[in-house]
Design a protein around this motif. Sequence first.
Motif, PDB file in Angstrom:
ATOM      1  N   UNK A 347       0.810  -1.225   0.000  1.00 43.01           N
ATOM      2  CA  UNK A 347       0.000   0.000   0.000  1.00 43.01           C
ATOM      3  C   UNK A 347       0.842   1.274   0.000  1.00 43.01           C
ATOM      4  N   UNK A 348       2.143   1.140  -0.225  1.00 51.59           N
ATOM      5  CA  UNK A 348       3.067   2.266  -0.089  1.00 51.59           C
ATOM      6  C   UNK A 348       2.649   3.459  -0.947  1.00 51.59           C
ATOM      7  N   UNK A 349       2.379   3.234  -2.226  1.00 51.70           N
ATOM      8  CA  UNK A 349       2.118   4.362  -3.121  1.00 51.70           C
ATOM      9  C   UNK A 349       0.871   5.155  -2.748  1.00 51.70           C
ATOM     10  N   UNK A 350      -0.295   4.503  -2.511  1.00 51.99           N
ATOM     11  CA  UNK A 350      -1.453   5.315  -2.128  1.00 51.99           C
ATOM     12  C   UNK A 350      -1.277   6.026  -0.794  1.00 51.99           C
ATOM     13  N   UNK A 351      -0.577   5.391   0.159  1.00 53.81           N
ATOM     14  CA  UNK A 351      -0.319   6.070   1.434  1.00 53.81           C
ATOM     15  C   UNK A 351       0.517   7.318   1.200  1.00 53.81           C
ATOM     16  N   UNK A 352       1.562   7.185   0.407  1.00 53.47           N
ATOM     17  CA  UNK A 352       2.443   8.324   0.155  1.00 53.47           C
ATOM     18  C   UNK A 352       1.722   9.439  -0.593  1.00 53.47           C
ATOM     19  N   UNK A 353       0.842   9.081  -1.498  1.00 45.08           N
ATOM     20  CA  UNK A 353       0.116  10.115  -2.225  1.00 45.08           C
ATOM     21  C   UNK A 353      -0.808  10.896  -1.290  1.00 45.08           C
ATOM     22  N   UNK A 354      -1.466  10.202  -0.354  1.00 44.56           N
ATOM     23  CA  UNK A 354      -2.323  10.909   0.595  1.00 44.56           C
ATOM     24  C   UNK A 354      -1.480  11.774   1.534  1.00 44.56           C
ATOM     25  N   UNK A 355      -0.375  11.242   2.017  1.00 42.15           N
ATOM     26  CA  UNK A 355       0.493  11.998   2.931  1.00 42.15           C
ATOM     27  C   UNK A 355       1.158  13.186   2.240  1.00 42.15           C
ATOM     28  N   UNK A 356       1.790  12.921   1.106  1.00 43.30           N
ATOM     29  CA  UNK A 356       2.683  13.909   0.492  1.00 43.30           C
ATOM     30  C   UNK A 356       2.099  14.627  -0.720  1.00 43.30           C
ATOM     31  N   UNK A 369       0.123  19.891 -15.599  1.00 41.12           N
ATOM     32  CA  UNK A 369      -0.548  18.759 -14.940  1.00 41.12           C
ATOM     33  C   UNK A 369      -1.309  19.197 -13.702  1.00 41.12           C
ATOM     34  N   UNK A 370      -2.386  18.500 -13.436  1.00 41.65           N
ATOM     35  CA  UNK A 370      -3.130  18.706 -12.194  1.00 41.65           C
ATOM     36  C   UNK A 370      -2.459  17.891 -11.093  1.00 41.65           C
ATOM     37  N   UNK A 371      -2.369  18.478  -9.920  1.00 41.94           N
ATOM     38  CA  UNK A 371      -1.712  17.796  -8.821  1.00 41.94           C
ATOM     39  C   UNK A 371      -2.659  17.469  -7.688  1.00 41.94           C
ATOM     40  N   UNK A 372      -2.105  16.836  -6.670  1.00 41.71           N
ATOM     41  CA  UNK A 372      -2.870  16.459  -5.480  1.00 41.71           C
ATOM     42  C   UNK A 372      -2.218  17.092  -4.265  1.00 41.71           C
ATOM     43  N   UNK A 373      -3.001  17.747  -3.396  1.00 43.71           N
ATOM     44  CA  UNK A 373      -2.410  18.394  -2.220  1.00 43.71           C
ATOM     45  C   UNK A 373      -1.995  17.360  -1.178  1.00 43.71           C
ATOM     46  N   UNK A 374      -1.026  17.690  -0.323  1.00 39.33           N
ATOM     47  CA  UNK A 374      -0.642  16.772   0.756  1.00 39.33           C
ATOM     48  C   UNK A 374      -1.613  16.875   1.924  1.00 39.33           C
ATOM     49  N   UNK A 375      -1.805  15.763   2.621  1.00 42.05           N
ATOM     50  CA  UNK A 375      -2.689  15.735   3.783  1.00 42.05           C
ATOM     51  C   UNK A 375      -1.953  15.321   5.053  1.00 42.05           C
ATOM     52  N   UNK A 376      -0.627  15.273   5.009  1.00 43.68           N
ATOM     53  CA  UNK A 376       0.149  14.808   6.161  1.00 43.68           C
ATOM     54  C   UNK A 376      -0.093  15.665   7.395  1.00 43.68           C
ATOM     55  N   UNK A 377      -0.235  16.977   7.206  1.00 42.76           N
ATOM     56  CA  UNK A 377      -0.429  17.867   8.346  1.00 42.76           C
ATOM     57  C   UNK A 377      -1.887  17.932   8.786  1.00 42.76           C
ATOM     58  N   UNK A 378      -2.781  17.511   7.914  1.00 51.05           N
ATOM     59  CA  UNK A 378      -4.207  17.664   8.174  1.00 51.05           C
ATOM     60  C   UNK A 378      -4.845  16.401   8.755  1.00 51.05           C
TER      61      UNK A 378
END
Length: 416
Positions: A347-356, A369-378
Amino acid sequence: MPTRTVRFFMALCMVFALACGAHAQEAATVARGEYLARASDCIACHTSPGGKPFAGGLAMPTPFGTLYSPNISPDKDTGIGTWSADDFYKMMHTGKSRSGELLYPAMPFAAYTRMTRADVDAIYAYLRTVPAVKQRSRDQDLRFPYNDRKLLLGWRTLYFDEGEYTPNAQKSAEWNRGAYLVEGPGHCSLCHTPINALGGSSKASAYEGGLIPMQDWYAPSLTSNREAGLGEWSLKDISDLLQSGVSARGAVYGPMAEVVHNSLQYLSDADIQAMAVYLKDLPSSHASTSSTSAPSHAQEPEALRLAPLGKKIYADQCAVCHGAHGEGRASDFPPLAGNQSIQMDSPVNPIRMVLNGGYPPGTLRNPRPYGMPPFAQELSDEEVAAVVTYIRTAWKNTGTPVSNRDVNKLRAAPLD
């Protein structure tokens, strides 16, 4: 009969024509070398952040210590300015430096050995034209006993098979071109084949995917396996992902985004298509490395416990881009339902995408390109575990649940 002046003029014109022809041939070789250097992604390792191109100095952490890439600019004192074409070919083909010193396999000579002499000579000709940079290469910083290069003799015996690529007469010219690019300059197997404790890869598991040491990204299977690999992908899907960084099946992030940005986006349509043809035909010699072939885990206790929280977070934070049912939106926001990268055993990649968070690479075909915001702090570890578990088990996805510990381990993963 022509006069002496006319004969002299004709001879002068012939010399001039020969010189122009030689210059044009040399320019064509340099241009081809630049193309092949991009295909080989030389700049990625031989340029440090903020540094001059090809001057080396990039720190590459490994499980054995830190390696530093050498200067391959044409500086005569600190680069390869005094190297001959033979010296350069010896290094690329045999994995030995000009002095005969064994190279560490972070330099993908096990792949570059497949390249023809003409292609290696073209890269050499190109590197001779880049600006020379006076920057001394750093000493390697490996722990004992890995700092003893004699140990590399054992590694080479196990994992290095010297020799140029031999075309498969049973396959098409396009397939063979793709095989040459993937196996040789592209050195794709370096990341997409599981790496063992000795830093080597088994041919029996070639291209079946694996965790990239020290970087904490999972390189997915590239085989024809329909559950974990490219068996269900169209040639267009594969080509789009390689050349633009996005496709109807997903987008590239992490190390692969760098490969697309530095290298693959510059390859010709024909070469990208050839790589796609070869990759889609790669055999799968082992059982699926993805849980998509296994029964659904949506009813496991952990998945059931996390499902309400994960569903709420998804609705609040993710659905606006990825759709209420994980359907995605064109190639800007990849689908999550049925997405193989979401359902892999790791599950490394989806976890990292949500975190970072992150962006696919900006490319010629996808410059904004459209990006994805990090949620590590939230989000807390439990909240990240909940939303990742939800997307791995919702919409008939068959991934396994994610734990708080899985998330916590990746909070300190390197971002570059």
